[in-house]
Design a protein around this motif. Structure first.
Motif, PDB file in Angstrom:
ATOM      1  N   VAL A 155      24.705  15.306  20.243  1.00 20.00           N
ATOM      2  CA  VAL A 155      25.700  15.463  21.307  1.00 20.00           C
ATOM      3  C   VAL A 155      26.759  14.367  21.247  1.00 20.00           C
ATOM      4  CG1 VAL A 155      26.043  15.393  23.807  1.00 20.00           C
ATOM      5  CG2 VAL A 155      24.171  16.737  22.848  1.00 20.00           C
ATOM      6  N   GLU A 156      26.333  13.115  21.048  1.00 19.69           N
ATOM      7  CA  GLU A 156      27.291  12.007  21.006  1.00 19.69           C
ATOM      8  C   GLU A 156      28.298  12.203  19.878  1.00 19.69           C
ATOM      9  OE1 GLU A 156      27.729   9.576  23.172  1.00 19.69           O
ATOM     10  OE2 GLU A 156      26.163  10.528  24.379  1.00 19.69           O
ATOM     11  N   MET A 157      27.812  12.613  18.720  1.00 11.83           N
ATOM     12  CA  MET A 157      28.714  12.852  17.598  1.00 11.83           C
ATOM     13  C   MET A 157      29.651  14.010  17.906  1.00 11.83           C
ATOM     14  SD  MET A 157      27.818  13.615  13.572  1.00 11.83           S
ATOM     15  CE  MET A 157      26.487  12.404  13.579  1.00 11.83           C
ATOM     16  N   GLY A 158      29.142  15.016  18.582  1.00 11.13           N
ATOM     17  CA  GLY A 158      29.984  16.143  18.960  1.00 11.13           C
ATOM     18  C   GLY A 158      31.126  15.724  19.872  1.00 11.13           C
ATOM     19  N   LEU A 159      30.825  14.810  20.777  1.00 10.83           N
ATOM     20  CA  LEU A 159      31.857  14.324  21.692  1.00 10.83           C
ATOM     21  C   LEU A 159      32.894  13.450  20.979  1.00 10.83           C
ATOM     22  CD1 LEU A 159      29.573  13.416  24.736  1.00 10.83           C
ATOM     23  CD2 LEU A 159      31.164  15.335  24.583  1.00 10.83           C
ATOM     24  N   GLU A 160      32.503  12.824  19.876  1.00  9.01           N
ATOM     25  CA  GLU A 160      33.415  11.956  19.124  1.00  9.01           C
ATOM     26  C   GLU A 160      34.580  12.724  18.516  1.00  9.01           C
ATOM     27  OE1 GLU A 160      31.179   9.982  16.135  1.00  9.01           O
ATOM     28  OE2 GLU A 160      29.968   8.813  17.545  1.00  9.01           O
ATOM     29  N   LEU A 161      34.389  14.003  18.260  1.00  9.95           N
ATOM     30  CA  LEU A 161      35.427  14.771  17.581  1.00  9.95           C
ATOM     31  C   LEU A 161      36.731  14.819  18.373  1.00  9.95           C
ATOM     32  CD1 LEU A 161      33.207  17.588  16.119  1.00  9.95           C
ATOM     33  CD2 LEU A 161      34.812  16.212  14.783  1.00  9.95           C
ATOM     34  N   ASP A 162      36.626  14.741  19.684  1.00  8.47           N
ATOM     35  CA  ASP A 162      37.839  14.749  20.500  1.00  8.47           C
ATOM     36  C   ASP A 162      38.679  13.507  20.233  1.00  8.47           C
ATOM     37  OD1 ASP A 162      39.414  16.100  22.553  1.00  8.47           O
ATOM     38  OD2 ASP A 162      38.916  14.390  23.818  1.00  8.47           O
ATOM     39  N   ALA A 163      38.026  12.353  20.078  1.00 10.90           N
ATOM     40  CA  ALA A 163      38.747  11.121  19.757  1.00 10.90           C
ATOM     41  C   ALA A 163      39.334  11.188  18.349  1.00 10.90           C
ATOM     42  CB  ALA A 163      37.815   9.920  19.893  1.00 10.90           C
ATOM     43  N   ASP A 164      38.602  11.793  17.418  1.00  9.46           N
ATOM     44  CA  ASP A 164      39.122  11.964  16.059  1.00  9.46           C
ATOM     45  C   ASP A 164      40.399  12.802  16.072  1.00  9.46           C
ATOM     46  OD1 ASP A 164      36.898  10.593  15.126  1.00  9.46           O
ATOM     47  OD2 ASP A 164      35.760  12.411  14.720  1.00  9.46           O
ATOM     48  N   ASP A 165      40.437  13.767  16.962  1.00 13.25           N
ATOM     49  CA  ASP A 165      41.605  14.635  17.073  1.00 13.25           C
ATOM     50  C   ASP A 165      42.837  13.867  17.533  1.00 13.25           C
ATOM     51  OD1 ASP A 165      42.933  17.195  17.056  1.00 13.25           O
ATOM     52  OD2 ASP A 165      42.784  17.186  19.234  1.00 13.25           O
ATOM     53  N   ASP A 166      42.641  12.799  18.298  1.00 12.12           N
ATOM     54  CA  ASP A 166      43.771  11.979  18.757  1.00 12.12           C
ATOM     55  C   ASP A 166      44.544  11.406  17.572  1.00 12.12           C
ATOM     56  OD1 ASP A 166      43.083  12.487  21.378  1.00 12.12           O
ATOM     57  OD2 ASP A 166      42.014  10.592  21.648  1.00 12.12           O
ATOM     58  N   ALA A 167      43.815  11.013  16.515  1.00 15.21           N
ATOM     59  CA  ALA A 167      44.478  10.470  15.328  1.00 15.21           C
ATOM     60  C   ALA A 167      45.336  11.534  14.654  1.00 15.21           C
ATOM     61  CB  ALA A 167      43.437   9.927  14.354  1.00 15.21           C
ATOM     62  N   MET A 168      44.836  12.766  14.619  1.00 15.71           N
ATOM     63  CA  MET A 168      45.623  13.851  14.041  1.00 15.71           C
ATOM     64  C   MET A 168      46.873  14.119  14.876  1.00 15.71           C
ATOM     65  SD  MET A 168      45.758  16.070  11.535  1.00 15.71           S
ATOM     66  CE  MET A 168      44.169  16.643  10.897  1.00 15.71           C
ATOM     67  N   ASP A 169      46.733  14.094  16.178  1.00 12.91           N
ATOM     68  CA  ASP A 169      47.884  14.330  17.052  1.00 12.91           C
ATOM     69  C   ASP A 169      48.955  13.254  16.860  1.00 12.91           C
ATOM     70  OD1 ASP A 169      46.710  16.590  18.098  1.00 12.91           O
ATOM     71  OD2 ASP A 169      45.888  15.571  19.861  1.00 12.91           O
ATOM     72  N   ARG A 170      48.531  12.004  16.654  1.00  8.69           N
ATOM     73  CA  ARG A 170      49.500  10.927  16.430  1.00  8.69           C
ATOM     74  C   ARG A 170      50.289  11.159  15.142  1.00  8.69           C
ATOM     75  NH1 ARG A 170      45.293   7.691  18.528  1.00  8.69           N
ATOM     76  NH2 ARG A 170      44.518   7.197  16.451  1.00  8.69           N
ATOM     77  N   LEU A 171      49.606  11.574  14.108  1.00 11.74           N
ATOM     78  CA  LEU A 171      50.290  11.842  12.844  1.00 11.74           C
ATOM     79  C   LEU A 171      51.207  13.059  12.959  1.00 11.74           C
ATOM     80  CD1 LEU A 171      47.384  11.162  10.336  1.00 11.74           C
ATOM     81  CD2 LEU A 171      49.433   9.775  10.664  1.00 11.74           C
ATOM     82  N   HIS A 172      50.787  14.034  13.737  1.00 14.78           N
ATOM     83  CA  HIS A 172      51.626  15.212  13.957  1.00 14.78           C
ATOM     84  C   HIS A 172      52.941  14.808  14.629  1.00 14.78           C
ATOM     85  CE1 HIS A 172      52.215  19.426  15.819  1.00 14.78           C
ATOM     86  NE2 HIS A 172      52.574  19.463  14.562  1.00 14.78           N
ATOM     87  N   ARG A 173      52.834  13.930  15.620  1.00 14.04           N
ATOM     88  CA  ARG A 173      54.060  13.433  16.282  1.00 14.04           C
ATOM     89  C   ARG A 173      54.917  12.625  15.307  1.00 14.04           C
ATOM     90  NH1 ARG A 173      50.309  12.766  20.566  1.00 14.04           N
ATOM     91  NH2 ARG A 173      50.005  10.565  20.043  1.00 14.04           N
ATOM     92  N   LYS A 174      54.267  11.875  14.419  1.00 17.92           N
ATOM     93  CA  LYS A 174      54.995  11.076  13.430  1.00 17.92           C
ATOM     94  C   LYS A 174      55.812  11.968  12.510  1.00 17.92           C
ATOM     95  CE  LYS A 174      54.261   7.659   9.753  1.00 17.92           C
ATOM     96  NZ  LYS A 174      53.241   6.860   9.004  1.00 17.92           N
TER      97      LYS A 174
END
Length: 220
Positions: free
Chosen positions: A144-163
Motif C-alpha cells: 500500500v505504501e508503495m502504491g501511494l508513492e506513485l502520486d508523488a512520482d507523478d509530480d515529477a512528470m508534471d513538472r517536466l511537462h510544464r517545462k
C-alpha cells in the motif's frame, strides 16, 4: 475447487505484472526511437502492442468467466473488478507508448525532438519507465505504501511537462509549428502514461484496504 479458484486469481495478478513488464519495454524503446529517429524500434513497439492487447483480452475473459462460475463476493469481488480496471489502464499505457513510437516514425529520418529538449524528453521517459516498474512491484507485493508513492512520482512528470511548455512558448523557439505539435502531443502522452500508473497504484490500495487513497490520507 476453491484452491483452483484462488490459483486463477493469482494467475490474474501474474498476468498484470507481465503487462507492466511489456509496457515498460514499449516505453523504453519508443523513447529511444523518438530521440534517435530509429524507425526499426518504432515498428517493433507498434507490432509488440498486439501482445499487450492479447493479455488484456485474456484477463477480461478470465474475469467474466470467474464471475459467472464463482460469483465472487467481498475481497474476491474487489480482486476481479480491480484486476479488470488495472488491465485496462495498462493496455492504455501500451497504446500511449505506441503513439510516441508513431511520432518517431512519422518524422523519420529526422528526429522529432530538437536538441534543447532531448534531455527533458529522456527524463520524462525514464520517469515513465520507473513508474510502470513500480506499478508492477505494487501489483505483485500488494504494498500500500508503495502504491501511494506513485502520486508523488507523478509530480515529477508534471513538472517536466510544464517545462516543455515553457520552452515551446519561449520567444527563443525557432523550430516552427510541426515540431511544436509533435512535442506537445508527446508531452501529453507521457503525462497520461504517468496518470495511468498512479491509477494502477490506487486500485491496489483499494484492493488491499477497501479505501480510496484520499480516504487513507484524510484519516491518517
Amino acid at each position: 475447487m476453491r484452491d483452483a479458484y484462488h490459483e486463477e486469481l493469482d494467475a490474474l495478478s501474474d498476468k498484470l505484472v507481465e503487462m507492466t513488464r511489456l509496457v515498460r519495454s514499449a516505453m523504453a524503446r519508443s523513447v529511444t526511437a523518438l530521440l534517435d529517429a530509429d524507425l526499426r524500434l518504432s515498428e517493433e513497439v507498434i507490432s509488440a502492442d498486439e501482445q499487450i492487447n492479447k493479455i488484456d483480452t485474456e484477463i477480461e475473459e478470465t474475469v467474466f468467466d470467474l464471475m459467472a462460475r464463482q460469483q465472487p463476493v467481498a475481497g474476491d469481488l474487489r480482486t476481479v473488478i480491480t484486476t479488470l480496471r488495472m488491465s485496462a489502464d495498462l493496455e492504455r499505457m501500451g497504446d500511449l507508448a505506441v503513439h510516441i513510437a508513431k511520432t518517431a516514425r512519422r518524422r523519420h529520418p529526422e528526429t522529432a525532438v530538437p536538441p534543447e529538449l532531448q534531455s527533458t524528453v529522456l527524463e520524462m521517459g525514464q520517469i515513465a519507465e520507473r513508474m510502470v516498474a513500480k506499478a508492477g512491484s505494487v501489483i505483485a507485493s500488494k504494498d500500500v505504501e508503495m502504491g501511494l508513492e506513485l502520486d508523488a512520482d507523478d509530480d515529477a512528470m508534471d513538472r517536466l511537462h510544464r517545462k516543455l511548455f515553457d520552452i515551446l512558448l519561449s520567444p527563443k523557439w525557432k523550430h516552427g509549428v510541426e515540431p511544436a505539435i509533435d512535442i506537445t502531443l508527446a508531452g501529453r502522452y507521457f503525462e497520461r502514461f504517468a496518470d495511468h500508473a498512479v491509477t494502477v497504484g490506487e486500485h491496489v490500495v483499494y484492493l488491499v484496504t477497501g479505501q480510496r487513497p484520499q480516504e487513507i490520507i484524510e484519516n491518517s
